[in-house]
Design a protein around this motif. Structure first.
Motif, PDB file in Angstrom:
ATOM      1  N   UNK A  99       0.827  -1.218   0.000  1.00  0.00           N
ATOM      2  CA  UNK A  99       0.000   0.000   0.000  1.00  0.00           C
ATOM      3  C   UNK A  99       0.859   1.266   0.000  1.00  0.00           C
ATOM      4  N   UNK A 100       2.052   1.186   0.574  1.00  0.00           N
ATOM      5  CA  UNK A 100       2.955   2.333   0.579  1.00  0.00           C
ATOM      6  C   UNK A 100       3.560   2.567  -0.808  1.00  0.00           C
ATOM      7  N   UNK A 101       3.693   1.482  -1.598  1.00  0.00           N
ATOM      8  CA  UNK A 101       4.312   1.576  -2.929  1.00  0.00           C
ATOM      9  C   UNK A 101       3.307   1.871  -4.036  1.00  0.00           C
ATOM     10  N   UNK A 102       2.116   1.290  -3.927  1.00  0.00           N
ATOM     11  CA  UNK A 102       1.132   1.340  -5.007  1.00  0.00           C
ATOM     12  C   UNK A 102      -0.132   2.034  -4.513  1.00  0.00           C
ATOM     13  N   UNK A 103      -0.648   2.928  -5.323  1.00  0.00           N
ATOM     14  CA  UNK A 103      -1.903   3.601  -5.008  1.00  0.00           C
ATOM     15  C   UNK A 103      -3.059   2.753  -5.542  1.00  0.00           C
ATOM     16  N   UNK A 104      -4.001   2.402  -4.686  1.00  0.00           N
ATOM     17  CA  UNK A 104      -5.155   1.610  -5.102  1.00  0.00           C
ATOM     18  C   UNK A 104      -6.388   2.495  -5.180  1.00  0.00           C
ATOM     19  N   UNK A 105      -7.242   2.237  -6.160  1.00  0.00           N
ATOM     20  CA  UNK A 105      -7.163   1.172  -7.148  1.00  0.00           C
ATOM     21  C   UNK A 105      -6.095   1.462  -8.206  1.00  0.00           C
ATOM     22  N   UNK A 106      -5.381   0.425  -8.585  1.00  0.00           N
ATOM     23  CA  UNK A 106      -4.353   0.559  -9.615  1.00  0.00           C
ATOM     24  C   UNK A 106      -4.993   0.711 -10.991  1.00  0.00           C
ATOM     25  N   UNK A 107      -6.261   0.297 -11.108  1.00  0.00           N
ATOM     26  CA  UNK A 107      -7.005   0.394 -12.368  1.00  0.00           C
ATOM     27  C   UNK A 107      -8.319   1.126 -12.108  1.00  0.00           C
TER      28      UNK A 107
END
Length: 154
Positions: free
Chosen positions: A127-135
């Protein structure tokens, strides 16, 4: 949309069996994928919860080509298929997002299909690396449109 999932629903003019046949064969997933990241999948049909299938992927944001091991988390023939993707070499518990297709017959030749993308179990490090939703939700809508086309091409 909830805080940890998005969904799209569409009625497809095909029996649930035909739709499930496409969804349960990973080699067909590049035809269905609305994100443009799925390159190819195995010809081995998904048969049960616990199966693992590998997809070849490509996304510049991920550094180009990579593989995903998809762990089947839900399987009910002609009704439900779900999996949690995991980048090859990464423990499944570090990912925690899931794709789920739910099929509800609307008659002999029509099926309501709901595609859900959920990230409620994503590991805090991810969650720290990727912002969700990724799509965005539009990717789900496009996937359902592609699924309808794939079933009609059957």
């Amino acid at each position: 949309m909830s805080e940890t999932s998005i969904s799209a629903t569409r009625v497809i003019d095909a029996p649930a069996e035909d739709i499930f046949e496409v969804l349960s064969l990973p080699a067909k997933h590049p035809q269905v994928d609305g994100s443009g990241t799925v390159v190819s999948g195995t010809d081995q049909r998904i048969q049960q919860t616990g199966d693992v299938f590998v997809m070849n992927m490509h996304a510049e944001a991920m550094g180009g080509d990579y593989k995903m091991e998809n762990h089947v988390t839900g399987f009910d023939p002609n009704k439900l298929i779900a999996w949690k993707p995991c980048q090859e070499g990464t423990p499944i518990e570090h990912n925690g997002w899931e794709w789920m297709y739910e099929l509800q017959p609307q008659g002999p030749d029509s099926t309501q299909v709901t595609l859900t993308y959920a990230w409620s179990d994503v590991h805090p490090k991810l969650l720290k690396k990727v912002s969700f939703p990724a799509f965005p939700e539009s990717v789900l809508e496009e996937s359902l449109e592609n699924l309808a086309a794939a079933v009609s091409d059957k």
